[in-house]
Write an enzyme that holds these catalytic residues in place. Structure first.
Site: not given
Ligand code: A3P
Length: 296
Positions: A49, A109, A139
């Site tokens: 996340k 991860h 998140s």
């Molecule tokens: P949130 O749950 O706070 O919205 P991962 O890909 O490591 O699982 O992380 C997911 C998190 O990254 C989520 O956060 C998601 O919305 C955010 N995320 C993914 N793409 C993004 C982007 N282009 N800009 C900002 N946040 C992004």
């Protein structure tokens, strides 16, 4: 009924050296540890996340010189093999990576102490993205609510304790971030922050371009900035996980592309949780020079 049992079993976590991981990953552990990295591998490393999907899309666009069509051939989860992924009968992350032509871009991860040793032996490139602990916790909470193959997070109050104690998949945030930060000068590591990406995406993308040994002109850089915005990626079926069945990711509970902001923790943490967290944070992060921004 059989399906429920099967999913129930998949939700279990087992441990490797005290780090909780999905049971299927632990069952495949010897194959993962024997993974043969190659000197020209680039490994995307994140605590869950922290912006994994975001950096994957950026790296993919850089690799393809901003050519959207070339990037949009497969869903993001299938572009960069996930080393510790195991979900039989699907091919494991190790199998997918082994079948991939070089130069490879892979992702993990895993905390440093659990990484397959061949990554260090081959002096691979590591691209680490870190996100502040409070937003990461929020998140992860929503992700565990909607992810049907990870343990149910319980209430926010319960999850707060689980996260602090590190009893979440891939273990404690604190040690993960400290571990990768500590070795950043010893190996070829580009260490980025989610918050810096939010503040000045183009600047952070330029660092990645340089790290990947590429040279892209301004127009291409601007296009990558546009294509990797939260709004674009939320709409894009190749990045928003909308193709994943509801039995695995139930986006009616919480969308995968949820908010993508810095500071959403303020909508979740109570004043006393925040005080307690800050105290624990100071203790657990004592002695490290890493600094996070919790708000923009
Ligand atoms: P949130 O749950 O706070 O919205 P991962 O890909 O490591 O699982 O992380 C997911 C998190 O990254 C989520 O956060 C998601 O919305 C955010 N995320 C993914 N793409 C993004 C982007 N282009 N800009 C900002 N946040 C992004």
């Amino acid at each position: 009924m059989a399906m429920t049992t099967e999913l129930g079993e998949q939700k279990q976590l087992k441990e490797v050296a005290g780090i909780p991981l999905q049971a299927t990953t632990v069952d495949n552990w010897s194959q993962i540890q024997k993974f043969e990295a190659k000197p020209d591998d680039l490994l995307i490393c994140t605590y869950p996340k922290s912006g994994t999907t975001w950096i994957q899309e950026i790296v993919d666009m850089i690799e393809h010189n901003g050519d959207v069509e070339k990037c949009q051939q497969v869903i993001i989860q299938h572009r960069h093999p996930f080393i510790e992924w195991a979900r039989p009968p699907q091919p494991s992350g190790v199998e997918k990576a082994s079948a991939m032509p070089s130069p490879r871009i892979l992702r993990t991860h895993l905390p440093t102490q659990l990484l397959p040793p061949s990554f260090w032996e081959n002096n691979c490139k590591f691209l680490y993205v870190a996100r502040n602990a409070k937003d990461c916790m929020v998140s992860y909470y929503h992700f565990q609510r909607m992810n049907q193959i990870l343990p149910d997070p319980g209430t926010w109050e319960e999850y707060f304790e689980t996260f602090i104690s590190g009893k979440v998949p891939w273990g404690p945030w604190f040690d993960h971030v400290k571990g990768w930060w500590k070795i950043r000068d010893r190996y070829e590591i580009l260490f980025l922050f989610f918050e810096d990406m939010k503040r000045n995406l183009k600047h952070e993308i330029q660092k990645v371009v340089h790290f990947m040994g590429k040279n892209l002109d301004e127009t291409v850089l601007d296009k990558i900035v546009q294509e990797t915005s939260f709004e674009k990626m939320k709409e894009n079926p190749l990045t928003n996980r909308s193709t994943v069945p509801k039995s695995i990711l139930d986006q009616s509970i919480s969308p995968f592309m949820r908010k993508g902001t810095v500071g959403d923790w303020k909508n979740h943490f109570t004043v006393s949780q925040n005080e307690r967290f800050d105290q624990i944070y100071r203790e657990k992060m004592e002695g490290t020079s890493i600094k996070f921004c919790m708000d923009l």
